[in-house]
Design an enzyme around this catalytic site. Structure first.
Site, PDB file in Angstrom:
ATOM      1  N   ARG A  21      17.586  12.300  37.349  1.00 33.67           N
ATOM      2  CA  ARG A  21      18.524  13.410  37.600  1.00 33.67           C
ATOM      3  C   ARG A  21      18.156  14.619  36.722  1.00 33.67           C
ATOM      4  NH1 ARG A  21      21.838   9.952  34.415  1.00 33.67           N
ATOM      5  NH2 ARG A  21      22.108  10.936  32.379  1.00 33.67           N
ATOM      6  N   ASP A  69      13.359   1.257  29.903  1.00 34.14           N
ATOM      7  CA  ASP A  69      14.029   1.932  28.794  1.00 34.14           C
ATOM      8  C   ASP A  69      12.914   2.416  27.869  1.00 34.14           C
ATOM      9  OD1 ASP A  69      15.222   2.679  26.445  1.00 34.14           O
ATOM     10  OD2 ASP A  69      16.550   0.936  26.317  1.00 34.14           O
ATOM     11  N   SER A 148      14.019  21.086  22.728  1.00 34.59           N
ATOM     12  CA  SER A 148      15.280  21.814  22.912  1.00 34.59           C
ATOM     13  C   SER A 148      15.307  23.002  21.953  1.00 34.59           C
ATOM     14  CB  SER A 148      16.463  20.895  22.608  1.00 34.59           C
ATOM     15  OG  SER A 148      17.634  21.661  22.408  1.00 34.59           O
ATOM     16  N   TYR A 161      20.306  14.902  17.143  1.00 33.62           N
ATOM     17  CA  TYR A 161      19.579  15.442  18.303  1.00 33.62           C
ATOM     18  C   TYR A 161      18.615  16.544  17.860  1.00 33.62           C
ATOM     19  CZ  TYR A 161      19.065  17.652  22.963  1.00 33.62           C
ATOM     20  OH  TYR A 161      18.580  18.192  24.135  1.00 33.62           O
ATOM     21  N   ALA A 164      15.657  15.038  16.086  1.00 29.99           N
ATOM     22  CA  ALA A 164      14.712  14.414  17.024  1.00 29.99           C
ATOM     23  C   ALA A 164      13.869  15.486  17.715  1.00 29.99           C
ATOM     24  CB  ALA A 164      15.468  13.588  18.059  1.00 29.99           C
ATOM     25  N   LYS A 165      14.515  16.562  18.150  1.00 24.92           N
ATOM     26  CA  LYS A 165      13.786  17.609  18.880  1.00 24.92           C
ATOM     27  C   LYS A 165      12.842  18.378  17.955  1.00 24.92           C
ATOM     28  CE  LYS A 165      15.582  16.842  22.986  1.00 24.92           C
ATOM     29  NZ  LYS A 165      14.775  16.276  24.075  1.00 24.92           N
TER      30      LYS A 165
HETATM   31  P1  NAP Z   1      20.450  14.419  32.065  1.00 28.29           P
HETATM   32  O1  NAP Z   1      20.866  15.079  33.323  1.00 28.29           O
HETATM   33  O2  NAP Z   1      21.468  13.733  31.237  1.00 28.29           O
HETATM   34  O3  NAP Z   1      19.247  13.420  32.402  1.00 28.29           O
HETATM   35  C1  NAP Z   1      18.697  12.619  31.404  1.00 28.29           C
HETATM   36  C2  NAP Z   1      17.652  11.711  32.007  1.00 28.29           C
HETATM   37  O4  NAP Z   1      17.108  10.890  30.949  1.00 28.29           O
HETATM   38  C3  NAP Z   1      18.212  10.776  33.057  1.00 28.29           C
HETATM   39  O5  NAP Z   1      17.309  10.696  34.133  1.00 28.29           O
HETATM   40  C4  NAP Z   1      18.294   9.429  32.317  1.00 28.29           C
HETATM   41  O6  NAP Z   1      18.079   8.338  33.211  1.00 28.29           O
HETATM   42  C5  NAP Z   1      17.110   9.544  31.377  1.00 28.29           C
HETATM   43  N1  NAP Z   1      17.205   8.611  30.238  1.00 28.29           N
HETATM   44  C6  NAP Z   1      18.120   8.599  29.246  1.00 28.29           C
HETATM   45  N2  NAP Z   1      17.877   7.576  28.407  1.00 28.29           N
HETATM   46  C7  NAP Z   1      16.778   6.919  28.895  1.00 28.29           C
HETATM   47  C8  NAP Z   1      16.040   5.789  28.482  1.00 28.29           C
HETATM   48  N3  NAP Z   1      16.371   5.094  27.377  1.00 28.29           N
HETATM   49  N4  NAP Z   1      14.963   5.412  29.215  1.00 28.29           N
HETATM   50  C9  NAP Z   1      14.607   6.089  30.325  1.00 28.29           C
HETATM   51  N5  NAP Z   1      15.272   7.178  30.771  1.00 28.29           N
HETATM   52  C10 NAP Z   1      16.359   7.584  30.064  1.00 28.29           C
HETATM   53  O7  NAP Z   1      19.785  15.474  31.075  1.00 28.29           O
HETATM   54  P2  NAP Z   1      18.852  16.753  31.321  1.00 28.29           P
HETATM   55  O8  NAP Z   1      19.650  17.940  30.973  1.00 28.29           O
HETATM   56  O9  NAP Z   1      18.149  16.672  32.617  1.00 28.29           O
HETATM   57  O10 NAP Z   1      17.833  16.526  30.104  1.00 28.29           O
HETATM   58  C11 NAP Z   1      16.439  16.301  30.275  1.00 28.29           C
HETATM   59  C12 NAP Z   1      15.741  16.663  28.970  1.00 28.29           C
HETATM   60  O11 NAP Z   1      15.962  18.046  28.675  1.00 28.29           O
HETATM   61  C13 NAP Z   1      16.264  15.898  27.748  1.00 28.29           C
HETATM   62  O12 NAP Z   1      15.212  15.567  26.901  1.00 28.29           O
HETATM   63  C14 NAP Z   1      17.174  16.912  27.070  1.00 28.29           C
HETATM   64  O13 NAP Z   1      17.310  16.660  25.692  1.00 28.29           O
HETATM   65  C15 NAP Z   1      16.433  18.192  27.357  1.00 28.29           C
HETATM   66  N6  NAP Z   1      17.254  19.404  27.259  1.00 28.29           N
HETATM   67  C16 NAP Z   1      18.309  19.615  28.101  1.00 28.29           C
HETATM   68  C17 NAP Z   1      19.051  20.778  27.965  1.00 28.29           C
HETATM   69  C18 NAP Z   1      20.220  21.070  28.852  1.00 28.29           C
HETATM   70  O14 NAP Z   1      20.948  22.044  28.563  1.00 28.29           O
HETATM   71  N7  NAP Z   1      20.456  20.331  29.916  1.00 28.29           N
HETATM   72  C19 NAP Z   1      18.731  21.704  26.978  1.00 28.29           C
HETATM   73  C20 NAP Z   1      17.658  21.450  26.135  1.00 28.29           C
HETATM   74  C21 NAP Z   1      16.918  20.303  26.281  1.00 28.29           C
HETATM   75  P3  NAP Z   1      19.045   7.050  33.316  1.00 28.29           P
HETATM   76  O15 NAP Z   1      20.430   7.562  33.650  1.00 28.29           O
HETATM   77  O16 NAP Z   1      18.425   6.268  34.410  1.00 28.29           O
HETATM   78  O17 NAP Z   1      19.008   6.366  31.994  1.00 28.29           O
END
Ligand code: NAP
Length: 251
Positions: A21, A69, A148, A161, A164-165
């Site tokens: 997603r 995972d 991030s 968080y 980590a980033k």
């Molecule tokens: P999201 O919609 O919550 O999606 C997170 C994805 O990570 C999901 O597909 C989830 O899959 C997967 N995931 C989580 N834990 C996992 C694990 N242990 N093993 C395998 N897959 C795992 O978040 P997003 O916003 O798309 O975030 C994607 C990346 O962008 C992340 O690294 C996040 O930190 C970074 N980011 C996001 C934002 C933002 O504003 N959205 C900003 C800066 C950085 P499952 O549900 O199948 O576990």
């Protein structure tokens, strides 16, 4: 049938962690439509992963989905083995999977701290190290880590968080230097705020407040990140960079 299989082996193979997603799903769809062999990794969201596969199949586009995972070395090994068995090689690794949690630093437990570091940072170590044997052998590869803005500036109530980033940023820069001579590029994208499930905890008002702080006055979309991914894969001279896509929120 045979023709298709041969074509697949010739195309570039990419693994997208956390592709079920949000940002990862958008990256999966955009690269699959560009003829890459895509392996979508997910952990819990099997239904979402299957939905993406089916959606693409309707356009005659085949992707592979694989549950692992990525915070566990043994499961990462299986993901890499599966990809190599299927496509013989890994050309691009996109370390996208991540989780976030808002909590006061003084309240965070060891368990919560370790989970955030394991899923966001240690996973990048595991996936990259396991994928590298394929890349080093052929002296070619591209690794893109999703970091991030908080890894650059730090976020109150998201210390684990942000740590980590920031770690991902350090890994990206140092590994780029180590792998440059092997013709493997390592870059990171540090998004600002992107409209995904990760930010569902924010109220409408909180999102409006954030928008006001962003010079481009809008929240980013997953496609904004996917476009940069495509460019980074095709590029040949960018390495060790942390590209922050944030609407001018942090300059
Ligand atoms: P999201 O919609 O919550 O999606 C997170 C994805 O990570 C999901 O597909 C989830 O899959 C997967 N995931 C989580 N834990 C996992 C694990 N242990 N093993 C395998 N897959 C795992 O978040 P997003 O916003 O798309 O975030 C994607 C990346 O962008 C992340 O690294 C996040 O930190 C970074 N980011 C996001 C934002 C933002 O504003 N959205 C900003 C800066 C950085 P499952 O549900 O199948 O576990």
């Amino acid at each position: 049938m045979e023709e298709n299989r041969e074509k697949n082996i010739m195309n570039k193979t990419v693994i997208v962690t956390g592709g079920s997603r949000g940002i990862g799903a958008e990256i999966v769809k955009s690269l699959a439509k560009e003829n890459y062999n895509v392996v979508l990794n997910y952990n819990k969201s099997e239904e979402e992963a299957n939905k993406i596969k089916e959606e693409l199949l309707k356009e005659n586009i085949q992707i592979e989905i694989f549950k692992a995972d990525i915070s566990k070395r043994e499961q990462v090994k299986k993901l890499i083995e599966y990809t190599i068995q299927k496509y013989k090689t890994i050309d691009v690794l996109i370390n996208n999977a991540g989780i976030s949690k808002e909590k006061l630093f003084t309240s965070i437990t060891d368990e919560e701290w370790n989970e955030i570091i394991n899923v966001n940072l240690n996973s990048v170590f595991y996936c990259t190290q396991e994928a590298l044997s394929s890349m080093i052998n052929k002296k070619s590869g591209c690794i893109i880590n999703i970091s991030s803005i908080w890894g650059l500036t730090g976020a109150s109530c998201e210390v684990a968080y942000s740590t980590a980033k920031a770690g991902i940023n350090g890994l990206t820069k140092s590994l780029a230097k180590e792998l440059g001579p092997s013709n493997i590029r390592v870059n990171a994208i540090a998004p600002g705020i992107i409209d995904t499930k990760m930010n569902d905890y924010l109220t409408k008002e909180e999102k409006e407040n954030i928008k006001e702080q962003i010079p481009l006055n809008k929240i980013g979309k997953s496609i904004d990140i996917a476009k940069c991914i495509k460019w980074l894969i095709e590029d040949e001279y960018t390495t060790g960079q942390i590209i922050s896509i944030n609407g001018g929120w942090y300059i």
